[in-house]
Design a protein around this motif. Structure first.
Motif, short mmCIF file in Angstrom:
data_model
loop_
_atom_site.label_atom_id
_atom_site.label_comp_id
_atom_site.label_asym_id
_atom_site.label_seq_id
_atom_site.Cartn_x
_atom_site.Cartn_y
_atom_site.Cartn_z
N GLU A 1 31.27 34.11 52.27
CA GLU A 1 31.34 33.26 53.74
C GLU A 1 31.27 33.50 54.61
N ALA A 2 31.52 34.92 55.13
CA ALA A 2 31.00 35.36 56.24
C ALA A 2 29.81 35.87 56.20
N ALA A 3 29.02 36.23 54.84
CA ALA A 3 27.76 36.42 55.17
C ALA A 3 27.73 35.86 54.96
N LYS A 4 27.13 34.84 54.73
CA LYS A 4 26.44 33.85 54.88
C LYS A 4 26.19 33.15 55.69
N ILE A 5 27.12 32.82 56.54
CA ILE A 5 27.38 32.14 58.30
C ILE A 5 26.26 33.40 58.96
N ASP A 6 26.32 34.96 58.60
CA ASP A 6 25.52 35.61 59.12
C ASP A 6 23.57 35.66 58.84
N GLY A 7 23.44 34.80 57.79
CA GLY A 7 22.70 34.80 57.51
C GLY A 7 21.90 35.55 56.06
N ALA A 8 22.82 35.71 55.19
CA ALA A 8 23.01 36.70 54.12
C ALA A 8 23.14 35.41 53.72
N SER A 9 21.77 35.55 51.62
CA SER A 9 21.57 34.81 51.27
C SER A 9 20.46 35.57 49.98
N ARG B 1 19.83 39.08 49.07
CA ARG B 1 20.55 40.03 49.67
C ARG B 1 21.57 40.09 49.64
N ASP C 1 23.69 42.79 49.24
CA ASP C 1 25.30 43.77 50.10
C ASP C 1 26.55 43.35 49.68
#
Length: 310
Positions: free
Chosen positions: A207-215, A218, A222
């Motif tokens: 969820e944190a990675a999605k908030i940072d723009g990862a999708s 990637r 990562d």
């Protein structure tokens, strides 16, 4: 309450057997080992003793019936001069390299695709079904599909005349065909392991990675794959160990032929021992194979029980 009652009964039995308090304490320490004693005896009888016997036999010229004559390292010296054995090592390495890629990557991609699918259970059952078939039956199915009345004939009818032949009698081609058959049967286990691993991944980092723009790719490269690393290690090492011990499918489909070109170490061991009657020589092949598998197993167990160091 039930646990306390059973513990109380066990203490009463110990008191009846050993009235002395000091003796009771010693017996209490020994009791847990008595539970595993039958299993330990069976392991020693059927595994350790057999291993010792095989290791000793590898230094003899025993033919399975006559007298055992000690010949020292002769079998091992001849082993590494034997072209068939060296070719078996090459084929085994091909199986191991294939185990690095095919049974690891394909189930991983499939697990990611069906993990959040509405029909995930159906796909899991579908892909695991070949794993429920014995290797012998699976090999017979592949032989029927690849016979000159099966897939090759169909390809010939479609205009690919060069492919209209029995692929299992073509040297080197048959090795890759059998690797494919092995992957078909073993893919279900790795798929389930990956799905379990994905289920155990905590949602917070994702969820944190999605908030940072990862999708997309990637996100998996990562975040998800690094978190799945312990499962990846288990799947990889299980695949490698399994590739070293592959026997059933090869023996059923080609028996190591033609001209012993598709033999692996396990097949060479069986053929030299039980077909050619060279028990001493076959035992030396078994010893070399066992050393390799034990080393891989040690590495596997080390990584499994120290997952945090992976």
């Amino acid at each position: 309450m039930q646990v306390l009652t059973s513990e109380k009964k066990k203490n009463e039995v110990i008191k009846k057997i050993v009235p002395n308090q000091k003796g009771r304490g010693r017996l209490k320490k020994i009791v847990p080992y008595l539970y595993i004693l039958p299993a330990a005896i069976l392991v020693f009888t059927f595994f350790v003793s057999s291993t010792i016997f095989t290791f000793y036999t590898s230094f003899t010229d025993w033919n399975g019936m006559g007298e055992m004559n000690f010949v020292g390292l002769t079998n091992y010296i001849e082993l590494f001069k034997d072209g068939y054995f060296l070719h078996a090592i090459l084929n085994t390495l091909i199986w191991v390299i294939a185990a690095f890629i095919i049974p690891v990557l394909i189930p991983l991609v499939m697990a990611i695709m069906i993990f959040n699918s509405r029909h995930g259970t159906t796909f899991k059952n579908l892909f695991y079904l070949p794993n429920a078939i014995s290797p012998t039956i699976g090999s017979l199915i592949i032989m029927a599909l690849l016979s000159t009345y099966g897939l090759p004939k169909l390809l010939g009818m479609l205009g690919f005349e060069s492919l209209n032949q029995d692929w299992l009698i073509i040297p080197y081609v048959n090795t890759f065909v059998m690797i494919g058959a092995g992957v078909w049967q073993g893919i279900g286990t790795n798929l389930i392991l990956y799905i379990v691993g994905l289920s155990n991944i905590p949602t917070d980092p994702i969820e944190a990675a999605k908030i940072d723009g990862a999708s997309g790719f990637r996100l998996y490269k990562d975040v998800v794959i690094p978190l799945l690393k312990p499962t990846l290690v288990i799947v990889l090492l299980m695949s490698i160990i399994g590739s070293f011990k592959t026997f059933d499918g090869i023996w059923v489909m080609t028996a190591g032929g033609p001209y012993r070109t598709s033999e692996t170490l396990a097949v060479t061991m069986y053929k030299e021992t039980f077909v050619n009657g060279k028990y001493g020589y076959g035992s030396s092949v078994a010893t070399v194979l066992s050393i390799i598998v034990l080393f891989i197993s040690w590495f596997y167990l080390k990584r499994t029980f120290k997952g945090e160091e992976v």
